[in-house]
Write a protein that holds these residues in place. Structure first.
Motif, PDB file in Angstrom:
ATOM      1  N   GLU A  19       5.634 -11.461 -10.016  1.00  0.00           N
ATOM      2  CA  GLU A  19       5.433 -10.283  -9.283  1.00  0.00           C
ATOM      3  C   GLU A  19       4.849 -10.443  -8.197  1.00  0.00           C
ATOM      4  O   GLU A  19       3.704 -10.720  -8.235  1.00  0.00           O
ATOM      5  CB  GLU A  19       5.128  -9.171 -10.467  1.00  0.00           C
ATOM      6  CG  GLU A  19       4.795  -7.808  -9.901  1.00  0.00           C
ATOM      7  CD  GLU A  19       4.342  -6.902 -10.763  1.00  0.00           C
ATOM      8  OE1 GLU A  19       4.938  -5.614 -10.529  1.00  0.00           O
ATOM      9  OE2 GLU A  19       3.555  -7.180 -11.879  1.00  0.00           O
ATOM     10  N   VAL A  20       5.496 -10.232  -7.013  1.00  0.00           N
ATOM     11  CA  VAL A  20       4.425  -9.938  -5.874  1.00  0.00           C
ATOM     12  C   VAL A  20       4.236  -8.518  -5.633  1.00  0.00           C
ATOM     13  O   VAL A  20       4.958  -7.502  -5.406  1.00  0.00           O
ATOM     14  CB  VAL A  20       5.384 -10.489  -4.738  1.00  0.00           C
ATOM     15  CG1 VAL A  20       4.578 -10.519  -3.192  1.00  0.00           C
ATOM     16  CG2 VAL A  20       5.933 -11.761  -4.823  1.00  0.00           C
ATOM     17  N   ILE A  21       2.884  -8.334  -5.459  1.00  0.00           N
ATOM     18  CA  ILE A  21       2.434  -6.662  -5.177  1.00  0.00           C
ATOM     19  C   ILE A  21       1.808  -6.754  -3.597  1.00  0.00           C
ATOM     20  O   ILE A  21       1.107  -7.896  -3.602  1.00  0.00           O
ATOM     21  CB  ILE A  21       1.251  -6.361  -6.351  1.00  0.00           C
ATOM     22  CG1 ILE A  21       1.853  -6.353  -7.863  1.00  0.00           C
ATOM     23  CG2 ILE A  21       0.777  -5.006  -5.756  1.00  0.00           C
ATOM     24  CD1 ILE A  21       0.708  -6.263  -8.510  1.00  0.00           C
ATOM     25  N   PHE A  22       2.537  -5.864  -3.013  1.00  0.00           N
ATOM     26  CA  PHE A  22       2.117  -5.852  -1.276  1.00  0.00           C
ATOM     27  C   PHE A  22       1.797  -4.503  -1.127  1.00  0.00           C
ATOM     28  O   PHE A  22       2.294  -3.293  -1.684  1.00  0.00           O
ATOM     29  CB  PHE A  22       3.042  -6.442  -0.648  1.00  0.00           C
ATOM     30  CG  PHE A  22       4.281  -5.942  -0.784  1.00  0.00           C
ATOM     31  CD1 PHE A  22       4.801  -5.039   0.230  1.00  0.00           C
ATOM     32  CD2 PHE A  22       5.393  -6.388  -1.802  1.00  0.00           C
ATOM     33  CE1 PHE A  22       6.089  -4.364   0.226  1.00  0.00           C
ATOM     34  CE2 PHE A  22       6.503  -5.703  -1.902  1.00  0.00           C
ATOM     35  CZ  PHE A  22       6.974  -4.914  -0.786  1.00  0.00           C
ATOM     36  N   ALA A  23       1.203  -4.194  -0.145  1.00  0.00           N
ATOM     37  CA  ALA A  23       1.169  -2.747   0.701  1.00  0.00           C
ATOM     38  C   ALA A  23       2.141  -2.788   1.545  1.00  0.00           C
ATOM     39  O   ALA A  23       2.252  -3.459   2.332  1.00  0.00           O
ATOM     40  CB  ALA A  23      -0.318  -2.524   1.162  1.00  0.00           C
ATOM     41  N   ASN A  24       3.004  -1.584   1.385  1.00  0.00           N
ATOM     42  CA  ASN A  24       4.262  -1.334   2.410  1.00  0.00           C
ATOM     43  C   ASN A  24       3.613  -0.905   3.994  1.00  0.00           C
ATOM     44  O   ASN A  24       2.321  -0.754   3.845  1.00  0.00           O
ATOM     45  CB  ASN A  24       5.177  -0.442   1.693  1.00  0.00           C
ATOM     46  CG  ASN A  24       4.849   0.937   1.441  1.00  0.00           C
ATOM     47  OD1 ASN A  24       3.954   1.320   1.941  1.00  0.00           O
ATOM     48  ND2 ASN A  24       5.716   1.474   0.525  1.00  0.00           N
ATOM     49  N   GLN A  25       4.337  -0.530   4.607  1.00  0.00           N
ATOM     50  CA  GLN A  25       4.320   0.088   5.846  1.00  0.00           C
ATOM     51  C   GLN A  25       3.189   1.312   5.920  1.00  0.00           C
ATOM     52  O   GLN A  25       2.532   1.649   6.712  1.00  0.00           O
ATOM     53  CB  GLN A  25       5.231   0.351   6.771  1.00  0.00           C
ATOM     54  CG  GLN A  25       6.570  -0.801   7.026  1.00  0.00           C
ATOM     55  CD  GLN A  25       7.360  -0.927   6.055  1.00  0.00           C
ATOM     56  OE1 GLN A  25       7.338  -0.572   4.863  1.00  0.00           O
ATOM     57  NE2 GLN A  25       8.523  -0.973   6.742  1.00  0.00           N
ATOM     58  N   LYS A  26       3.262   2.011   4.683  1.00  0.00           N
ATOM     59  CA  LYS A  26       2.804   3.377   4.478  1.00  0.00           C
ATOM     60  C   LYS A  26       1.369   3.112   3.806  1.00  0.00           C
ATOM     61  O   LYS A  26       0.500   3.991   3.484  1.00  0.00           O
ATOM     62  CB  LYS A  26       3.413   4.384   3.827  1.00  0.00           C
ATOM     63  CG  LYS A  26       4.687   4.800   4.356  1.00  0.00           C
ATOM     64  CD  LYS A  26       5.479   5.704   3.491  1.00  0.00           C
ATOM     65  CE  LYS A  26       6.775   5.897   4.176  1.00  0.00           C
ATOM     66  NZ  LYS A  26       7.794   6.783   3.253  1.00  0.00           N
ATOM     67  N   GLY A  27       1.071   1.845   3.294  1.00  0.00           N
ATOM     68  CA  GLY A  27      -0.058   1.400   2.696  1.00  0.00           C
ATOM     69  C   GLY A  27       0.196   1.581   1.082  1.00  0.00           C
ATOM     70  O   GLY A  27      -1.106   1.614   0.326  1.00  0.00           O
TER      71      GLY A  27
END
Length: 78
Positions: free
Chosen positions: A5-13
């Motif tokens: 599982e890769v957790i990331f902040a998208n363009q909206k944070g």
């Protein structure tokens, strides 16, 4: 194959997750390429000449600098 599982902040944070199948834990660059293919499917083969061979994880750097997308963690899925 294991699921990661890769957790990331998208363009909206906003925190977002993406599942990757791999025997070994994906590197930050591999995770960044998977994220780019999900968020920007037309840019999968984007030439990163500005960063290629000059930056560690050029795709991850491109995602962060140009789109505000940053990887928080890569962990095995139970």
């Amino acid at each position: 194959m294991k699921e990661w599982e890769v957790i990331f902040a998208n363009q909206k944070g906003e925190p977002t997750s993406l599942m990757i199948s791999s025997e070994q834990q994906p590197s930050e660059e591999e995770a960044a390429r998977a994220i780019r293919s999900q968020l920007f499917p037309l840019l999968v083969e984007l030439d990163l000449n500005d960063f290629q061979d000059r930056a560690h994880s050029p795709t991850a750097r491109w995602l962060k600098e140009q789109n505000g997308v940053s990887i928080s963690s890569i962990s095995p899925r139970p």
